[in-house]
Write an enzyme that holds these catalytic residues in place. Structure first.
Site, PDB file in Angstrom:
ATOM      1  CG  ASP A 198      23.400 -44.184 -17.555  1.00  0.00           C
ATOM      2  OD1 ASP A 198      22.669 -43.611 -18.509  1.00  0.00           O
ATOM      3  OD2 ASP A 198      22.777 -43.278 -16.566  1.00  0.00           O
ATOM      4  CD  GLU A 230      24.806 -37.243 -17.645  1.00  0.00           C
ATOM      5  OE1 GLU A 230      25.383 -38.389 -17.268  1.00  0.00           O
ATOM      6  OE2 GLU A 230      24.032 -37.172 -18.883  1.00  0.00           O
TER       7      GLU A 230
END
Length: 588
Positions: A269, A475
């Site tokens: 990521d 997020e």
């Protein structure tokens, strides 16, 4: 590979941010991949031509190296081509799974195919999606990126991968990446593994469960993704029983690569390897070593790419990392590039320019909105159903900021990472605009963002449509331990629904606390995050189409019940998984 130097191989393992990816950098460091971080664009409101020109120049730099290995450009496209102005933005994943509950899984595949065409229109062949997390706690800020709480449902929704990548031929080797052609994109299943099961739903937190629990709840979608030929898999920021996933050799190499026979490449990521240490980047050589040995093949290093290349080179030269590990990574990366035809067709196809935001895709998105709405209440006890609403009425009230805000109805991952409010961020139709175009021309539509009780009482409205909900987030910024309806939503419900017949349309990425207010409402609709085509909401409210959506998430009574998922002991929801009232289209 036998012709490649160590420098060239490590370059292939490096994915850098667009802002750094000049043609000279691509050539000098043999860079294998470039990404647009969320909101990273060549220019504000950039045109298709500007995107294509940017990708082309980077690709020329990659092809000017001695071996001429093309780079692969990746971008987030979690509900359509979200970074790009004028793109069609579909409902978020929490909505797509509701469509499956409507027994229409082909719709999800069609959305994937349309997204692939819009991404390819800008010259990009690779998307960071779908998210196939099994969200077990709606307090998680990424819950709307998940298809739902049930692993079997999420498995089925991996059909979107086939839409993105295309149908692979019969007898295709399981686990091998597949992209049908230049009208499709390489997909990325994320975030491996357990990201939807963290404690209290805190993003990037620790998922505490046995191996059996991990394999039975969080792993099944990856079985299906691999069977569909997914090209890449992204590793999660989260941990499993205290071990960072970016450092977990057992799950990445032993399970994913060896046991599940995944043949594509594993990507980190965004700055994911940095976060192996606390604080992040505290011991970068260690982070490089432990992540590469764990089995990560391509590293998303937007800004520190020279440091990464230097550290990894030293680790190979001093034999801390064996050359066989580097060769495994590069072989997987090249396999994906070959499978998608990147060597034969490295440059954008200008003939696809008209695919971005075209009417066919907008019609598809509107269809998706219609099929995703979940009717939770329709009429007070002992009264006849309130919906569908009559199109012909003297005067109706539309209330709430979310009724006339394209950014709010699209949510996060829209133009920017966190999303934006307003109607100028991209092109689309708000819910208010959809209502105005749907009702009878004789019906007067009055919009009031935050009406007072006196305003409601004095205007003699026939009924009200109240559209309220969450502000955009993504997020960690979306982590929320109380899940209450944000202000002024509750006061709008009280002021309006206590004095007038009303339907409340809730715009949110997850179920919110509605127990204190539901008795005031005549009808309640969960509209989730519908995207750019707000007319789809009006289509169903006014009866051109019937309600058919079913909950892909349990709707709890209180946050104190969380986490609570279908099949749990003491399951006591307000509305259970799979609930949804139906209506028939109006005859008028």
């Amino acid at each position: 590979m036998s012709r490649m130097s160590l420098e060239e191989k490590i370059g292939q393992m490096s994915q850098i941010e667009r802002v750094n990816a000049t043609a000279d950098v691509m050539k000098k460091y043999f860079i294998g991949s470039v990404l647009s971080g969320a909101g990273s664009v060549p220019a504000p409101n950039a045109s298709v031509e500007e995107w294509v020109s940017m990708v082309t120049e980077m690709q020329k730099g990659a092809l000017s190296t001695p071996l001429g290995i093309p780079m692969i450009y990746g971008i987030d496209a979690v509900h359509g081509h979200g970074n790009v102005y004028r793109a069609t933005l579909f409902p978020h994943n929490i909505v797509k799974s509701i469509q499956f509950a409507c027994r229409d899984p082909e719709l999800v595949k069609r959305i994937g195919a349309a997204t692939a065409l819009e991404v390819r229109a800008t010259g990009i062949p690779y998307v960071f999606g779908p998210c196939i997390a099994v969200c077990r706690d709606p307090r998680w800020g990424r819950c709307y990126e998940s298809f739902g709480e049930d692993p079997r449902l999420v498995q089925t929704m991996t059909a979107v991968i086939t839409g993105l990548q295309g149908e692979f031929p019969p007898k295709y080797q399981k686990g091998k990446p597949y992209v049908a052609g230049t009208r499709n994109v390489a997909a990325c299943a994320k975030h491996y593994v357990g990201d939807g099961g963290t404690q209290k739903g805190i993003n990037e937190n620790n998922t505490v469960t046995s191996l059996r629990g991990l394999l039975s709840i969080h792993m099944p979608p990856y079985y299906s993704a691999i069977a569909r030929g997914v090209s890449t898999i992204m590793v999660s920021y989260s941990s499993w029983n205290g071990v960072k996933m970016h450092a977990n050799r057992f799950l990445i190499t032993d399970i994913l690569k060896k046991k599940l026979h995944f043949k594509g490449f594993v990507i980190s990521d965004y700055t994911g390897i940095d976060k192996i240490t606390t604080p992040a980047h505290a011991d970068y050589p260690y982070s490089v070593k432990i992540s590469i040995l764990a089995g990560i093949d391509m590293v998303m290093i937007p800004f520190t790419y020279t440091e990464f290349i230097s550290d990894l080179t030293k680790l190979v030269q001093n034999k801390t990392i064996p050359m066989s590990r580097i060769d495994d990574a590069v072989r997987r990366i090249l396999r994906v590039k070959f499978s998608m035809g990147l060597f034969e067709n490295p440059f954008p196809d200008p003939s696809l320019a008209g695919e971005l935001g075209n009417q066919a895709h907008r019609d598809l998105a509107r269809e998706a909105v219609r099929k995703s709405l979940v009717l939770l209440k329709n009429g007070k006890y002992g009264e006849k159903p309130f919906l569908p609403l009559p199109k012909k009425a003297g005067k109706i009230l539309v209330a709430g900021a979310h009724a006339d805000n394209l950014g709010y109805q699209c949510g996060g991952w829209t133009i920017t990472w966190q999303g934006l409010g307003g109607n100028n961020i991209t092109t689309g139709t708000t819910i208010l605009e959809g209502i105005k175009s749907t009702v009878d021309p004789s019906t007067e539509v009055i919009y009031a963002e935050n009406p007072t009780t006196d305003f409601v009482k004095q205007n003699y409205f026939s009924y009200a449509v109240v559209v309220i909900g969450e502000l955009p987030y993504a997020e960690t910024m979306g982590d929320n331990l109380n899940l209450t309806i944000p202000d002024p939503g509750p006061s709008i419900i009280r002021n309006t629904c206590s004095n007038l017949k009303c339907v409340v349309v809730l715009i949110s990425g997850r179920p919110l606390v509605i127990m204190p207010y539901i008795g005031m409402m005549d009808a309640l609709v969960a509209a989730w995050l519908p995207g750019t085509e707000g007319s789809g909401v009006a289509d169903v409210l006014f009866g051109d189409y019937g309600f058919s959506g079913k909950l892909s998430r349990t709707w709890y009574k209180s946050v104190h019940q969380l986490p609570m998922n279908v099949g749990d002991p003491h399951y006591d929801p307000l509305f259970p998984f799979g609930f949804g009232l139906k209506t028939q289209p109006s005859k008028a």
